[in-house]
Design a protein around this motif. Structure first.
Motif, PDB file in Angstrom:
ATOM      1  N   SER A  77      34.993  49.433  -8.076  1.00  0.00           N
ATOM      2  CA  SER A  77      33.714  48.730  -7.884  1.00  0.00           C
ATOM      3  C   SER A  77      32.555  49.614  -8.362  1.00  0.00           C
ATOM      4  O   SER A  77      31.684  50.002  -7.574  1.00  0.00           O
ATOM      5  CB  SER A  77      33.547  48.362  -6.407  1.00  0.00           C
ATOM      6  OG  SER A  77      34.614  47.554  -5.962  1.00  0.00           O
ATOM      7  N   GLN A  79      29.777  49.226 -10.079  1.00  0.00           N
ATOM      8  CA  GLN A  79      28.369  48.827  -9.945  1.00  0.00           C
ATOM      9  C   GLN A  79      27.847  49.102  -8.535  1.00  0.00           C
ATOM     10  O   GLN A  79      26.744  49.637  -8.364  1.00  0.00           O
ATOM     11  CB  GLN A  79      28.179  47.351 -10.310  1.00  0.00           C
ATOM     12  CG  GLN A  79      28.339  47.090 -11.792  1.00  0.00           C
ATOM     13  CD  GLN A  79      28.167  45.630 -12.130  1.00  0.00           C
ATOM     14  OE1 GLN A  79      28.529  44.754 -11.350  1.00  0.00           O
ATOM     15  NE2 GLN A  79      27.619  45.372 -13.311  1.00  0.00           N
ATOM     16  N   ASP A  82      27.609  52.859  -7.992  1.00  0.00           N
ATOM     17  CA  ASP A  82      26.422  53.415  -8.633  1.00  0.00           C
ATOM     18  C   ASP A  82      25.157  53.077  -7.842  1.00  0.00           C
ATOM     19  O   ASP A  82      24.239  53.895  -7.745  1.00  0.00           O
ATOM     20  CB  ASP A  82      26.302  52.926 -10.075  1.00  0.00           C
ATOM     21  CG  ASP A  82      27.399  53.495 -10.975  1.00  0.00           C
ATOM     22  OD1 ASP A  82      28.122  54.423 -10.548  1.00  0.00           O
ATOM     23  OD2 ASP A  82      27.531  52.999 -12.116  1.00  0.00           O
ATOM     24  N   ALA A  83      25.105  51.874  -7.266  1.00  0.00           N
ATOM     25  CA  ALA A  83      23.950  51.495  -6.445  1.00  0.00           C
ATOM     26  C   ALA A  83      23.848  52.404  -5.221  1.00  0.00           C
ATOM     27  O   ALA A  83      22.754  52.847  -4.850  1.00  0.00           O
ATOM     28  CB  ALA A  83      24.061  50.031  -6.026  1.00  0.00           C
TER      29      ALA A  83
END
Length: 139
Positions: A77, A79, A82-83
């Motif tokens: 996962s 994304q 990274d968030a």
């Protein structure tokens, strides 16, 4: 009425009672919560509240010095991983202190959650959207 961001009484209480190096876990809807752990269940329906919204609310009141995530989070996962890392970097900048990020296999992560003062369950349904925050000090 409480004026700060975090309105959930259970979560606010846990954060207020953390000592240096105490840990809390914020997890997706599927992470098993050990029977002996305090469970703060925020999940309403799939996706509500989100993992990131819960992390943001927690960081608005909690000083952290360490973060533990599963190795799989980064690849499965990316994304959402990274968030989370963006929020951690922002927290470092705001506090002026480094935050240690550690990666562990998911099975070890689940065992490590037993050390948490509380496990906060979100409505997140993204695989491996889990984090353990280690409490820091404000001085």
């Amino acid at each position: 009425m409480k004026k700060n961001t975090l309105l959930n009484a259970e979560l606010s209480y846990v954060i207020a009672t953390l000592g240096h190096t105490d840990e809390i876990t914020i997890c997706d809807a599927g992470l098993p919560v050990p029977e002996e752990s305090q469970r703060i269940d925020l999940a309403l329906v799939q996706g509500i509240p989100t993992f990131i919204d819960t992390v943001k609310a927690t960081l608005s009141e909690m000083q952290i010095e360490g973060v533990i995530v599963a190795k799989e989070f980064k690849t499965v996962s990316p994304q959402l991983h990274d968030a989370l890392m963006s929020l951690i970097h922002l927290e470092e900048e705001l506090r002026g202190k480094p935050i240690t990020v550690s990666y562990t296999p998911h099975e070890e992560f689940k065992v490590h959650t037993r050390n948490s003062k509380a496990i906060v369950r979100t409505g997140e349904c993204t695989p491996y959207a889990n984090v353990i925050f280690q409490s820091g000090v404000v001085f």
